[in-house]
Design an enzyme around this catalytic site. Structure first.
Site, PDB file in Angstrom:
ATOM      1  N   CYS A 115       0.820  -1.221   0.000  1.00 32.35           N
ATOM      2  CA  CYS A 115       0.000   0.000   0.000  1.00 32.35           C
ATOM      3  C   CYS A 115       0.852   1.268   0.000  1.00 32.35           C
ATOM      4  CB  CYS A 115      -0.935   0.015   1.203  1.00 32.35           C
ATOM      5  SG  CYS A 115      -2.010  -1.409   1.214  1.00 32.35           S
ATOM      6  N   HIS A 261      -3.670   7.124   0.842  1.00 27.54           N
ATOM      7  CA  HIS A 261      -3.871   5.790   0.267  1.00 27.54           C
ATOM      8  C   HIS A 261      -5.290   5.357   0.636  1.00 27.54           C
ATOM      9  CE1 HIS A 261      -3.958   1.586  -0.321  1.00 27.54           C
ATOM     10  NE2 HIS A 261      -3.895   1.300   0.969  1.00 27.54           N
ATOM     11  N   ASN A 291      -9.816  -0.749  -2.545  1.00 26.64           N
ATOM     12  CA  ASN A 291      -8.402  -0.519  -2.230  1.00 26.64           C
ATOM     13  C   ASN A 291      -7.563  -1.098  -3.364  1.00 26.64           C
ATOM     14  OD1 ASN A 291      -5.792  -0.612  -1.230  1.00 26.64           O
ATOM     15  ND2 ASN A 291      -6.358  -1.408   0.787  1.00 26.64           N
TER      16      ASN A 291
HETATM   17  O1  UT7 Z   1      -4.490  -0.951   2.693  1.00 23.09           O
HETATM   18  C1  UT7 Z   1      -3.629  -1.463   3.652  1.00 23.09           C
HETATM   19  C2  UT7 Z   1      -4.074  -1.134   4.995  1.00 23.09           C
HETATM   20  N1  UT7 Z   1      -5.347  -1.701   5.281  1.00 23.09           N
HETATM   21  C3  UT7 Z   1      -6.092  -1.165   6.212  1.00 23.09           C
HETATM   22  O2  UT7 Z   1      -5.728  -0.161   6.767  1.00 23.09           O
HETATM   23  C4  UT7 Z   1      -7.384  -1.861   6.574  1.00 23.09           C
HETATM   24  C5  UT7 Z   1      -7.607  -1.745   8.051  1.00 23.09           C
HETATM   25  N2  UT7 Z   1      -8.730  -2.511   8.566  1.00 23.09           N
HETATM   26  C6  UT7 Z   1     -10.014  -2.299   8.174  1.00 23.09           C
HETATM   27  O3  UT7 Z   1     -10.278  -1.510   7.319  1.00 23.09           O
HETATM   28  C7  UT7 Z   1     -11.118  -3.025   8.924  1.00 23.09           C
HETATM   29  O4  UT7 Z   1     -10.561  -3.704  10.014  1.00 23.09           O
HETATM   30  C8  UT7 Z   1     -11.919  -4.028   8.048  1.00 23.09           C
HETATM   31  C9  UT7 Z   1     -12.782  -3.258   7.042  1.00 23.09           C
HETATM   32  C10 UT7 Z   1     -10.999  -4.943   7.303  1.00 23.09           C
HETATM   33  C11 UT7 Z   1     -12.853  -4.857   8.924  1.00 23.09           C
HETATM   34  O5  UT7 Z   1     -13.714  -4.029   9.659  1.00 23.09           O
HETATM   35  P1  UT7 Z   1     -13.922  -4.244  11.223  1.00 23.09           P
HETATM   36  O6  UT7 Z   1     -14.894  -3.264  11.666  1.00 23.09           O
HETATM   37  O7  UT7 Z   1     -12.564  -4.247  11.872  1.00 23.09           O
HETATM   38  O8  UT7 Z   1     -14.604  -5.688  11.275  1.00 23.09           O
HETATM   39  P2  UT7 Z   1     -14.052  -7.038  11.953  1.00 23.09           P
HETATM   40  O9  UT7 Z   1     -12.931  -7.596  11.148  1.00 23.09           O
HETATM   41  O10 UT7 Z   1     -13.844  -6.793  13.418  1.00 23.09           O
HETATM   42  O11 UT7 Z   1     -15.299  -7.994  11.774  1.00 23.09           O
HETATM   43  C12 UT7 Z   1     -16.537  -7.733  12.438  1.00 23.09           C
HETATM   44  C13 UT7 Z   1     -17.539  -8.806  12.048  1.00 23.09           C
HETATM   45  C14 UT7 Z   1     -17.027 -10.219  12.251  1.00 23.09           C
HETATM   46  O12 UT7 Z   1     -18.122 -11.011  12.704  1.00 23.09           O
HETATM   47  P3  UT7 Z   1     -18.267 -11.363  14.266  1.00 23.09           P
HETATM   48  O13 UT7 Z   1     -17.019 -12.109  14.617  1.00 23.09           O
HETATM   49  O14 UT7 Z   1     -18.385 -10.032  14.962  1.00 23.09           O
HETATM   50  O15 UT7 Z   1     -19.499 -12.196  14.286  1.00 23.09           O
HETATM   51  C15 UT7 Z   1     -16.645 -10.663  10.863  1.00 23.09           C
HETATM   52  O16 UT7 Z   1     -16.740 -12.077  10.692  1.00 23.09           O
HETATM   53  O17 UT7 Z   1     -17.858  -8.700  10.655  1.00 23.09           O
HETATM   54  C16 UT7 Z   1     -17.679  -9.973  10.019  1.00 23.09           C
HETATM   55  N3  UT7 Z   1     -17.254  -9.756   8.643  1.00 23.09           N
HETATM   56  C17 UT7 Z   1     -18.095  -9.558   7.616  1.00 23.09           C
HETATM   57  N4  UT7 Z   1     -19.444  -9.553   7.560  1.00 23.09           N
HETATM   58  C18 UT7 Z   1     -20.010  -9.319   6.363  1.00 23.09           C
HETATM   59  C19 UT7 Z   1     -15.977  -9.638   8.173  1.00 23.09           C
HETATM   60  N5  UT7 Z   1     -15.999  -9.386   6.852  1.00 23.09           N
HETATM   61  C20 UT7 Z   1     -17.308  -9.354   6.492  1.00 23.09           C
HETATM   62  C21 UT7 Z   1     -17.955  -9.113   5.270  1.00 23.09           C
HETATM   63  N6  UT7 Z   1     -19.297  -9.100   5.251  1.00 23.09           N
HETATM   64  N7  UT7 Z   1     -17.277  -8.876   4.126  1.00 23.09           N
END
Ligand code: UT7
Length: 334
Positions: A115, A261, A291
């Site tokens: 990235c 980014h 992204n």
């Molecule tokens: O570009 C390089 C740098 N990248 C970044 O900076 C990305 C940084 N991270 C993020 O943007 C976020 O952490 C994400 C968008 C990747 C994820 O968002 P989050 O709010 O941190 O969600 P999470 O990973 O904590 O997941 C929350 C819930 C989980 O379910 P439970 O365990 O709470 O039941 C996941 O299984 O959301 C679930 N989940 C989804 N649900 C529907 C994860 N992905 C999905 C999905 N659709 N695509």
């Protein structure tokens, strides 16, 4: 010492648009979750049967950038290509650009900084210009993510985030030290390499091992500890901006346009709130492209420029954070 200045910009994305609803037919996800957590509405993915790759998309973007710089292929002295999704394990995409654009047998390097790839690429090119070694350098960021994502529910935490596309610019020598790239700032912290990674294929984890795993080896799909990466991203983005501004005796009040980014709209909005930036001081397009890793900053910069949002003499800061961890910034007087 010479200075360097962006003289031409271009970007290319495949026509094929994949909406969040399209993804919900492939895996257990939905538009509401994706938009609420990331801001992404759609992304462009190279369709099956297309000849597009990171190299061909990069070549298309580069062609536009060279034309807009008012240069011909014989004026280009060097190629810097940033990607995490090269066409070959080796050689890199840079040499393919030399061939595809029928450039003279100039040097070409690939940058592997995910990235932060475009920030690293621009910084590398900047050094070659400032030392006087080259006059016009093609700097490209391009990614073909879609073929490497786990498009099942198992991979939904990562699969919904990434898009394909390419951007390019020509960085040229100028003797005007008041304009162009004022400074670049690069960082890394390898102890977090495992937090955002594709483990294989790698020489350590080569093909026979993957075949033997009977399709259950997920090490060849991207893995991200999203929450951990998010927490570091907001801190490092802020540091990168401040480092760039402070190095030039500037403050946030001097900033005309911040181009982050495009990792997550929530990260950009956090930074915007922290620095109290107006909406016209930040450019986001993750909503349309997802992204695109090394391509995201240069696609956003090109699009902002095409829309007339970047004017002569504007102070622009580019900043990135991502896998490695790596992060950095570029300060530009346009
Ligand atoms: O570009 C390089 C740098 N990248 C970044 O900076 C990305 C940084 N991270 C993020 O943007 C976020 O952490 C994400 C968008 C990747 C994820 O968002 P989050 O709010 O941190 O969600 P999470 O990973 O904590 O997941 C929350 C819930 C989980 O379910 P439970 O365990 O709470 O039941 C996941 O299984 O959301 C679930 N989940 C989804 N649900 C529907 C994860 N992905 C999905 C999905 N659709 N695509």
């Amino acid at each position: 010492m010479y200075n360097s200045k962006i003289t031409g910009l271009g970007f290319y994305v495949p026509d094929n648009v994949i909406t969040n609803d399209d993804l919900s037919k492939m895996m257990d996800t939905n538009d509401e979750w994706i938009q609420e957590r990331t801001g992404i509405k759609e992304r462009h993915w190279i369709p099956e049967g297309s000849d597009d790759t990171s190299a061909t998309m990069g070549a298309k973007a580069a062609k536009i950038a060279i034309e807009r710089a008012g240069l011909s292929k014989d004026d280009i002295d060097f190629i810097v290509f940033a990607t995490l999704s090269p066409d070959y394990y080796f050689p890199g995409c840079g040499v393919q650009i030399q061939d595809m654009l029928e450039l003279p047998t100039i040097g070409a390097i690939d940058i592997r900084n995910q990235c932060s790839g475009f920030v690293y690429a621009l910084s590398t090119a900047d050094q070659f210009i400032k030392t006087g070694m080259y006059k016009n350098i093609l700097v490209i960021g391009s990614e073909y993510h879609s073929n490497g994502l786990d498009k099942t529910t198992r991979g939904r935490g990562v699969g919904v985030l990434f898009g394909d596309g390419a951007g390019a610019c020509v960085l040229s020598r100028t003797e005007d030290n008041t304009k162009g790239i004022l400074s670049t700032h690069l960082h890394s912290q390898g102890k977090y390499a495992d937090k955002l990674v594709v483990h294989s294929p790698s020489i350590k984890n080569w093909v026979p091992k993957i075949i033997a795993s009977n399709g259950e080896d997920i090490s060849y799909f991207p893995y991200m500890d999203g929450t951990f990466v998010f927490k570091h991203a907001v801190v490092r983005f802020s540091e990168a901006i401040m480092e760039g501004l402070t190095a030039n005796n500037l403050t946030v009040n001097d900033l005309d346009m911040f181009i982050p980014h495009q990792a997550n709209l929530r990260i950009s909005q956090f930074v915007q709130r922290k620095f109290k930036l107006r909406d016209d001081q930040i450019y986001n397009n993750i909503m349309q492209y997802g992204n695109t890793t090394a391509a995201s900053i240069i696609i956003a910069l090109t699009e902002a420029w095409e829309k007339g949002k970047i004017k002569d003499n504007d102070l622009i800061v580019l900043a990135a954070f991502g896998s490695g961890f790596t992060w950095g910034s570029v300060v530009i007087r346009w």
